[in-house]
Design a protein around this motif. Structure first.
Motif, PDB file in Angstrom:
ATOM      1  N   ALA A 264      -1.622  24.625  59.120  1.00 50.63           N
ATOM      2  CA  ALA A 264      -0.833  25.127  58.290  1.00 50.63           C
ATOM      3  C   ALA A 264      -1.871  25.436  56.987  1.00 50.63           C
ATOM      4  CB  ALA A 264       0.042  24.265  57.464  1.00 50.63           C
ATOM      5  N   VAL A 265      -1.939  26.816  56.460  1.00 53.21           N
ATOM      6  CA  VAL A 265      -2.953  27.170  55.599  1.00 53.21           C
ATOM      7  C   VAL A 265      -2.275  27.349  54.354  1.00 53.21           C
ATOM      8  CG1 VAL A 265      -4.379  28.678  54.808  1.00 53.21           C
ATOM      9  CG2 VAL A 265      -4.479  28.166  57.386  1.00 53.21           C
ATOM     10  N   THR A 266      -2.539  26.554  53.171  1.00 57.20           N
ATOM     11  CA  THR A 266      -2.007  26.829  51.676  1.00 57.20           C
ATOM     12  C   THR A 266      -2.215  28.268  51.311  1.00 57.20           C
ATOM     13  OG1 THR A 266      -2.051  24.611  51.528  1.00 57.20           O
ATOM     14  CG2 THR A 266      -1.463  26.023  49.580  1.00 57.20           C
ATOM     15  N   LEU A 267      -1.235  29.145  50.869  1.00 60.75           N
ATOM     16  CA  LEU A 267      -1.428  30.365  50.256  1.00 60.75           C
ATOM     17  C   LEU A 267      -1.203  30.409  48.739  1.00 60.75           C
ATOM     18  CD1 LEU A 267       0.376  32.436  53.015  1.00 60.75           C
ATOM     19  CD2 LEU A 267      -1.871  31.696  53.040  1.00 60.75           C
ATOM     20  N   LEU A 268      -0.467  29.402  48.442  1.00 59.60           N
ATOM     21  CA  LEU A 268      -0.153  29.465  47.089  1.00 59.60           C
ATOM     22  C   LEU A 268       0.358  27.805  46.813  1.00 59.60           C
ATOM     23  CD1 LEU A 268       0.428  31.179  44.030  1.00 59.60           C
ATOM     24  CD2 LEU A 268       2.765  30.919  45.100  1.00 59.60           C
ATOM     25  N   ARG A 269       0.031  27.307  45.418  1.00 61.85           N
ATOM     26  CA  ARG A 269       0.544  26.137  45.162  1.00 61.85           C
ATOM     27  C   ARG A 269       0.618  26.294  43.394  1.00 61.85           C
ATOM     28  NH1 ARG A 269      -0.003  20.662  43.580  1.00 61.85           N
ATOM     29  NH2 ARG A 269      -2.770  20.877  43.662  1.00 61.85           N
ATOM     30  N   ALA A 270       2.033  26.297  43.164  1.00 61.26           N
ATOM     31  CA  ALA A 270       2.555  26.561  41.713  1.00 61.26           C
ATOM     32  C   ALA A 270       2.743  25.305  40.927  1.00 61.26           C
ATOM     33  CB  ALA A 270       3.694  27.478  41.665  1.00 61.26           C
ATOM     34  N   SER A 271       2.139  24.780  40.080  1.00 65.54           N
ATOM     35  CA  SER A 271       2.377  23.731  39.379  1.00 65.54           C
ATOM     36  C   SER A 271       2.467  23.972  37.881  1.00 65.54           C
ATOM     37  CB  SER A 271       1.288  22.334  39.776  1.00 65.54           C
ATOM     38  OG  SER A 271       0.192  23.120  39.539  1.00 65.54           O
ATOM     39  N   SER A 272       2.963  22.880  37.207  1.00 69.04           N
ATOM     40  CA  SER A 272       2.829  22.921  35.598  1.00 69.04           C
ATOM     41  C   SER A 272       2.390  22.061  34.918  1.00 69.04           C
ATOM     42  CB  SER A 272       4.506  23.129  35.632  1.00 69.04           C
ATOM     43  OG  SER A 272       5.079  21.800  35.589  1.00 69.04           O
ATOM     44  N   GLU A 273       1.642  20.976  35.247  1.00 65.92           N
ATOM     45  CA  GLU A 273       1.025  20.165  34.523  1.00 65.92           C
ATOM     46  C   GLU A 273      -0.348  19.724  35.063  1.00 65.92           C
ATOM     47  OE1 GLU A 273       2.540  16.345  34.189  1.00 65.92           O
ATOM     48  OE2 GLU A 273       3.001  16.064  36.080  1.00 65.92           O
ATOM     49  N   LEU A 274      -1.303  19.352  34.176  1.00 64.47           N
ATOM     50  CA  LEU A 274      -2.611  18.787  34.620  1.00 64.47           C
ATOM     51  C   LEU A 274      -2.544  17.520  35.506  1.00 64.47           C
ATOM     52  CD1 LEU A 274      -5.770  18.724  32.398  1.00 64.47           C
ATOM     53  CD2 LEU A 274      -5.307  16.991  33.928  1.00 64.47           C
ATOM     54  N   GLY A 275      -1.875  16.514  34.758  1.00 58.77           N
ATOM     55  CA  GLY A 275      -1.827  15.305  35.724  1.00 58.77           C
ATOM     56  C   GLY A 275      -2.705  14.202  35.093  1.00 58.77           C
ATOM     57  N   ASP A 276      -3.091  13.335  36.060  1.00 57.84           N
ATOM     58  CA  ASP A 276      -4.302  12.398  35.432  1.00 57.84           C
ATOM     59  C   ASP A 276      -3.564  11.588  34.167  1.00 57.84           C
ATOM     60  OD1 ASP A 276      -6.615  10.877  35.134  1.00 57.84           O
ATOM     61  OD2 ASP A 276      -7.671  12.738  35.979  1.00 57.84           O
ATOM     62  N   TRP A 277      -4.460  11.416  33.364  1.00 56.75           N
ATOM     63  CA  TRP A 277      -4.054  10.267  32.616  1.00 56.75           C
ATOM     64  C   TRP A 277      -3.132  10.555  31.182  1.00 56.75           C
ATOM     65  CZ3 TRP A 277      -5.779  10.665  27.238  1.00 56.75           C
ATOM     66  CH2 TRP A 277      -6.585  11.744  26.927  1.00 56.75           C
ATOM     67  N   GLY A 278      -2.615  11.702  31.183  1.00 56.58           N
ATOM     68  CA  GLY A 278      -1.846  12.156  29.953  1.00 56.58           C
ATOM     69  C   GLY A 278      -0.911  13.243  30.336  1.00 56.58           C
ATOM     70  N   VAL A 279      -0.345  13.774  29.197  1.00 56.67           N
ATOM     71  CA  VAL A 279       0.795  14.964  29.420  1.00 56.67           C
ATOM     72  C   VAL A 279      -0.016  16.077  28.957  1.00 56.67           C
ATOM     73  CG1 VAL A 279       2.877  15.844  28.794  1.00 56.67           C
ATOM     74  CG2 VAL A 279       2.727  13.533  29.219  1.00 56.67           C
ATOM     75  N   PHE A 280      -0.391  17.040  29.807  1.00 52.52           N
ATOM     76  CA  PHE A 280      -0.917  18.316  29.583  1.00 52.52           C
ATOM     77  C   PHE A 280      -0.292  19.476  30.134  1.00 52.52           C
ATOM     78  CE2 PHE A 280      -4.229  15.110  29.401  1.00 52.52           C
ATOM     79  CZ  PHE A 280      -4.681  15.121  28.253  1.00 52.52           C
ATOM     80  N   GLU A 281       0.494  20.539  29.366  1.00 50.36           N
ATOM     81  CA  GLU A 281       1.242  21.465  30.117  1.00 50.36           C
ATOM     82  C   GLU A 281       0.289  22.514  30.585  1.00 50.36           C
ATOM     83  OE1 GLU A 281       4.401  21.711  30.826  1.00 50.36           O
ATOM     84  OE2 GLU A 281       5.034  19.713  29.773  1.00 50.36           O
ATOM     85  N   THR A 282       0.454  23.051  31.702  1.00 53.49           N
ATOM     86  CA  THR A 282      -0.405  24.185  32.290  1.00 53.49           C
ATOM     87  C   THR A 282       0.390  25.224  32.981  1.00 53.49           C
ATOM     88  OG1 THR A 282      -0.398  22.924  34.225  1.00 53.49           O
ATOM     89  CG2 THR A 282      -2.246  22.482  32.793  1.00 53.49           C
ATOM     90  N   PRO A 283       1.169  25.874  32.164  1.00 48.92           N
ATOM     91  CA  PRO A 283       2.296  27.026  32.703  1.00 48.92           C
ATOM     92  C   PRO A 283       1.555  27.947  33.601  1.00 48.92           C
ATOM     93  CG  PRO A 283       1.976  27.047  30.159  1.00 48.92           C
ATOM     94  CD  PRO A 283       1.205  26.001  30.778  1.00 48.92           C
ATOM     95  N   GLU A 284       0.156  28.278  33.184  1.00 46.20           N
ATOM     96  CA  GLU A 284      -0.635  29.464  34.052  1.00 46.20           C
ATOM     97  C   GLU A 284      -0.887  29.060  35.331  1.00 46.20           C
ATOM     98  OE1 GLU A 284      -3.679  31.035  31.634  1.00 46.20           O
ATOM     99  OE2 GLU A 284      -2.343  31.057  29.910  1.00 46.20           O
ATOM    100  N   ALA A 285      -0.910  27.598  35.528  1.00 45.65           N
ATOM    101  CA  ALA A 285      -1.077  27.147  37.105  1.00 45.65           C
ATOM    102  C   ALA A 285       0.235  27.463  37.853  1.00 45.65           C
ATOM    103  CB  ALA A 285      -1.342  25.555  37.110  1.00 45.65           C
ATOM    104  N   GLN A 286       1.244  27.902  37.351  1.00 49.37           N
ATOM    105  CA  GLN A 286       2.251  28.419  37.987  1.00 49.37           C
ATOM    106  C   GLN A 286       2.092  29.594  38.881  1.00 49.37           C
ATOM    107  OE1 GLN A 286       4.839  26.714  38.773  1.00 49.37           O
ATOM    108  NE2 GLN A 286       5.713  25.599  36.935  1.00 49.37           N
ATOM    109  N   CYS A 287       0.987  30.344  38.703  1.00 58.47           N
ATOM    110  CA  CYS A 287       0.594  31.460  39.203  1.00 58.47           C
ATOM    111  C   CYS A 287       1.596  32.583  39.309  1.00 58.47           C
ATOM    112  CB  CYS A 287      -0.061  31.193  40.549  1.00 58.47           C
ATOM    113  SG  CYS A 287      -1.491  29.950  40.534  1.00 58.47           S
ATOM    114  N   ILE A 288       2.347  32.961  38.198  1.00 59.14           N
ATOM    115  CA  ILE A 288       3.348  34.075  38.115  1.00 59.14           C
ATOM    116  C   ILE A 288       2.488  35.326  38.282  1.00 59.14           C
ATOM    117  CG2 ILE A 288       5.169  34.870  36.912  1.00 59.14           C
ATOM    118  CD1 ILE A 288       5.878  32.138  38.114  1.00 59.14           C
ATOM    119  N   GLY A 289       2.998  36.058  39.233  1.00 58.55           N
ATOM    120  CA  GLY A 289       2.610  37.491  39.245  1.00 58.55           C
ATOM    121  C   GLY A 289       2.177  37.868  40.630  1.00 58.55           C
TER     122      GLY A 289
END
Length: 922
Positions: free
Chosen positions: A754-779
């Motif tokens: 299984a080869v990953t072609l796209l993974r769309a996510s919305s937050e950095l993660g780790d130690w805090g709350v950091f929104e990352t809407p562009e990590a959704q890879c829309i388009g």
């Protein structure tokens, strides 16, 4: 008698150039930190050392803003109070190429050379896993140790020590061995790299601090020398450390507290380690953990960054560097070391783990796109100038089969292996410069009314190659001569598409468009046949099925691989670091969809069949997900699901089969409008094997299909570079890729890749709350990969060589009088043959893989590198076609070693072999 212990306090700051804040935010804090460091060193002679995080780029970043501090900073580096190097940046090892890992080490050493000192500490404090060949690379660079924070046993958040019965090593010290047998002393940050931060200078607080921290360090240390890292991520300088050490020394008579450095600490540990150190072999990927903290899913965060990186690395390593070396060896253009340093440094500024891993805030990754473009444009300019300079020196009058009205062009194969493939090049049939007419439009009209007749592609021996020649009409163009102002023109162009066969490795061949002659002899090709939705050449049959998947038959073995390239979609309620599928969710696939299938290209040299799948998938995660992110519910405890609302996902896939090719090329395009999900391509192998093979850094790593018993993560995704391979020892399936660094071999009874072609996510993660809407890879998205069935050994069969060549572009430029020859204005007396090869080596049936050909800035030598993919010894037989004074064994730092006699050299199992050719100057 109690052995006196030594507490080595090493002051440092782990400096992520960019991460949870944009680069310039971090940059501003770095300037403040360095100002404070210099002031502290000036003021306090007892503040003896500071470790500059193993990366030389910190000096560049600081002096960019504070150039007036250069003398102060450089003085402390020369004195050894600031420990400098050995890397340029702290890279992610698995997401940067083999050669990029070496350029990082090489540039770090080049940066440090003017100071006469460099830290010989193999520093990997926060790499998300460690490459198996690191000990060999470090040993070749004269580094006998590796300091790392991940990969062997777990550490807890906020410096909590975690027990486990399955530690690969009972100590924080161990022997780390590469596949070739190279060994270094490995030291794990068992208590992380902040276990000596903020040391109290008040006795009561210091007592509580050290009672805890000394006990935790002693728990894993094999010697009385205990490591305490006085700093952490972006940690300011502890300016009162000397006082804190004095207070601590009074509290513990049996402990000597010293402000230390890695050189002294490693020397002390080396002299005291016991004889029973564990030997850790190969890759360190934290397999003996629960599988959630390995951070491997950063390989699929923001796939577009990985694609840009792969393309940029490939242009530099496999096109620009060899072409520039060819041009210098031909005497037509100097090798531009300064431009390569700039291009590599710019590219490597995207290689720190928080950058290339795609696990930072959106502003960081926007800036990365610009850096990728800057490095790429520099590489493209070097490629263009080098290729034009060489082609301009080719004597196109040598072939008796070309007339005066022929249009010659030169094709370069820089892949490192003999190669066949389809070439696309735009050629000028005629051009008129602006002063030749009343207006550009008039010139264009005149050019488009000319009749040029029918052309065909002919080589220097008069053989005709199957080709498609498309008239493009008149177009604007310009030249940039070296001795006068730019020269704009209008040109009549054609686009030539043809198949070249068995192009010489590290060489070139010149062809020409000539007036069509039906009597001319044609070159025999393994033509592609198309019957309905089935493509076939002499090696493969590729049948595109009604659901858009492909069935591939390997003719030599008779093995059939069915149902390849079905797509899978699942939800993702994790973050940029970690993929997490919603509990109880069933994966969606395209297995039962109906595709729209059409033949979009059919010629003797290439066939292309297109599949269009129209799929409705959930639009994103439900409202609970937003709440769970906001209040920091750990990703392993989230209960969110995907919403019922759907959005369309149209997958347009092209399958390409070329004449004589061993692979089916796949290109998939789609417009992603869904959030919080993962898209993968599935390749069921139906091959019985407990292991598989993945291309990694200077090795094809053998990995178990089943993770360790401690692994509880339902996903077992892993890193790859160029390909992943499953084989039963007889038949095998290789899936190659361009910048798709995440794969998984599924435990589905079919050993599906299984080869990953796209993974769309919305937050950095780790130690805090950091929104990352562009990590959704829309388009709009587009990905490329290839299916390579094989028989026998992956290396000896040539399958691995095919996979390594897959991402390497062809370079083709026009030669002759109509071409732009401004790049070889100073070499007009040089006449090159119509075809040539600069370095020949025994690639056929070999377990050796080609890695690089470039020029050394230090010696001016031609550097060529290979690595052995097999456990057994291989004989490297490499013969240069250029005149040499001497040939030397070399290393990863491009230093001359012992002189070689003859062209042959034994390459031990899994060995990285570098040669340094001293060219004869003209």
């Amino acid at each position: 008698m109690t052995t006196k212990k030594t507490a080595h306090l090493i002051s440092h700051t782990h400096w992520d150039r960019e991460w949870y804040m944009p680069y310039e935010y971090h940059h501003t804090l770095l300037v403040e930190l360095m100002d404070q460091l210099l002031d502290t060193l000036d003021r306090d002679p007892e503040y003896r050392y500071f470790h500059l995080d193993g990366q030389t780029i910190i000096r560049d970043d600081y002096l960019q803003v504070r150039p007036e501090q250069q003398e102060r900073l450089d003085r402390y580096i020369r004195e050894g109070r600031i420990q400098f190097g050995p890397w340029y940046i702290l890279q992610d090892e698995f997401l940067t190429s083999s050669e990029a890992n070496l350029r990082n080490l090489l540039v770090g050493h080049q940066d440090a050379k003017p100071f006469g000192v460099i830290s010989k500490t193999g520093y990997f404090p926060d790499s998300f896993g460690n490459m198996g060949q690191a000990p060999q690379i470090l040993q070749q660079a004269g580094i006998g140790n590796a300091i790392f924070g991940r990969g062997v046993k777990p550490t807890g958040f906020n410096n909590a020590v975690v027990d486990a019965d399955s530690y690969e090593s009972p100590y924080s010290e161990m022997i780390w061995r590469s596949p070739d047998g190279s060994e270094v002393l490995g030291i794990l940050f068992a208590n992380w790299y902040c276990n000596g931060m903020e040391v109290p200078n008040e006795p009561e607080a210091a007592k509580a601090y050290w009672d805890k921290n000394l006990a935790e360090a002693e728990k894993f240390a094999s010697t009385p020398h205990l490591l305490f890292m006085n700093g952490c991520d972006h940690q300011p300088i502890q300016t009162d450390l000397a006082e804190a050490i004095r207070v601590s020394s009074k509290l513990y008579a049996d402990v000597e507290f010293v402000h230390s450095n890695f050189d002294d600490y490693i020397e002390a540990v080396s002299q005291n380690v016991p004889n029973d150190l564990a030997v850790i072999e190969g890759e360190l990927r934290s397999q003996h953990t629960d599988g959630w903290g390995t951070l491997v899913n950063t390989a699929s965060a923001r796939v577009y960054l990985k694609q840009m990186n792969q393309f940029g690395q490939t242009l530099l390593e496999k096109a620009a560097e060899p072409l520039a070396a060819f041009a210098q060896l031909a005497g037509v253009k100097e090798y531009p070391h300064h431009l390569f340093t700039y291009a590599w440094k710019t590219l490597m500024q995207n290689h720190p783990h928080d950058s290339i891993c795609g696990c930072s805030v959106d502003e960081v990754h926007r800036e990365m796109v610009t850096r990728f473009a800057k490095s790429r444009h520099t590489a493209e300019m070097i490629i263009s100038q080098s290729a034009k300079a060489i082609a301009g020196a080719v004597d196109t009058q040598q072939s008796k089969h070309w007339g005066e009205d022929s249009v010659p062009f030169t094709v370069f194969n820089t892949s490192g292996w003999n190669r066949s493939g389809v070439i696309d090049i735009d050629l000028i049939l005629d051009k008129k410069y602006f002063p030749e007419g009343p207006s550009p439009a008039a010139l264009a009209s005149d050019l488009e009314t000319q009749e040029f007749g029918a052309y065909q592609v002919v080589d220097e021996h008069g053989l005709v190659y199957p080709a498609h020649i498309q008239d493009l009409g008149a177009h604007f163009g310009y030249e940039l001569p070296k001795d006068r102002f730019r020269q704009p023109y209008m040109a009549r162009k054609v686009r030539v598409t043809f198949l070249t066969s068995d192009a010489a490795a590290l060489g070139y061949q010149t062809f020409a468009l000539v007036k069509k002659d039906d009597a001319a002899a044609g070159r025999n090709v393994d033509a592609v046949q198309v019957n309905g939705t089935v493509m076939e050449n002499g090696k493969l049959i590729a049948s595109v099925e009604s659901n858009g998947s492909v069935t591939v038959t390997h003719k030599a073995s008779g093995k059939v691989f069915a149902g390849l390239n079905v797509y899978e979609n699942t939800g993702d309620i994790g973050n940029e670091y970690v993929y997490r599928q919603p509990e109880g969710e069933k994966a969606l696939t395209t297995e039962h969809l109906k595709a729209e299938i059409s033949v979009v290209e059919q010629s003797p040299y290439r066939a292309v069949i297109q599949s269009v799948l129209r799929w409705d998938i959930p639009a994103g995660a439900n409202e609970r997900f937003e709440y769970e992110k906001r209040v920091m519910v750990p990703f392993t405890e989230r209960k969110a699901q995907r919403m019922e609302t759907t959005v369309p996902l149209v997958l347009t896939t092209t399958y390409t089969l070329e004449a004589g090719s061993d692979m089916v090329k796949v290109r998939t395009s789609f417009n992603n409008q869904a959030k919080d999900h993962r898209l993968r391509a599935l390749f069921p192998t139906d091959l019985a094997s407990d292991v598989h093979y993945a291309d990694s850094i200077f090795e094809v790593a053998k990995r178990s299909n089943v993770p360790a018993k401690e692994w509880i993560n339902p996903s077992n995704a892993q890193h790859q570079q160029a390909f992943v391979h499953v084989t039963d020892g007889d038949a095998g399936l290789v899936v190659a890729n361009k910048g798709l660094n995440e794969y998984e071999v599924l435990l589905d009874g079919r050993n599906t890749i299984a080869v990953t072609l796209l993974r769309a996510s919305s937050e950095l993660g780790d130690w805090g709350v950091f929104e990352t809407p562009e990590a959704q890879c829309i388009g709009e998205q587009s990905v490329e990969y290839a299916i390579i069935p094989q028989q026998g050994d992956g290396a000896e069969s040539g399958a691995y060589a095919e996979a390594y060549q897959f991402p390497v572009p062809w370079t083709a430029v026009q030669a002759g009088t109509l071409a732009d020859h401004s790049e070889n204005a100073d070499a007009t007396e040089i006449s090159l043959p119509l075809s040539g090869q600069w370095l020949k080596w025994n690639s056929e049936g070999s377990t050796l893989a080609f890695s690089t050909l470039k020029m050394s800035q230090e010696t001016g030598d031609v550097i060529a590198r290979w690595f052995n993919l097999g456990a057994g010894s291989a004989v490297l037989d490499a013969e240069p076609a250029f005149h040499t004074v001497n040939v030397y064994e070399s290393d990863v730092l491009e230093r001359r070693g012992s002189e070689l006699r003859g062209t042959k050299q034994e390459a031990g199992g899994y060995k990285i072999v570098t040669r340094s050719y001293q060219p004869q100057t003209r």
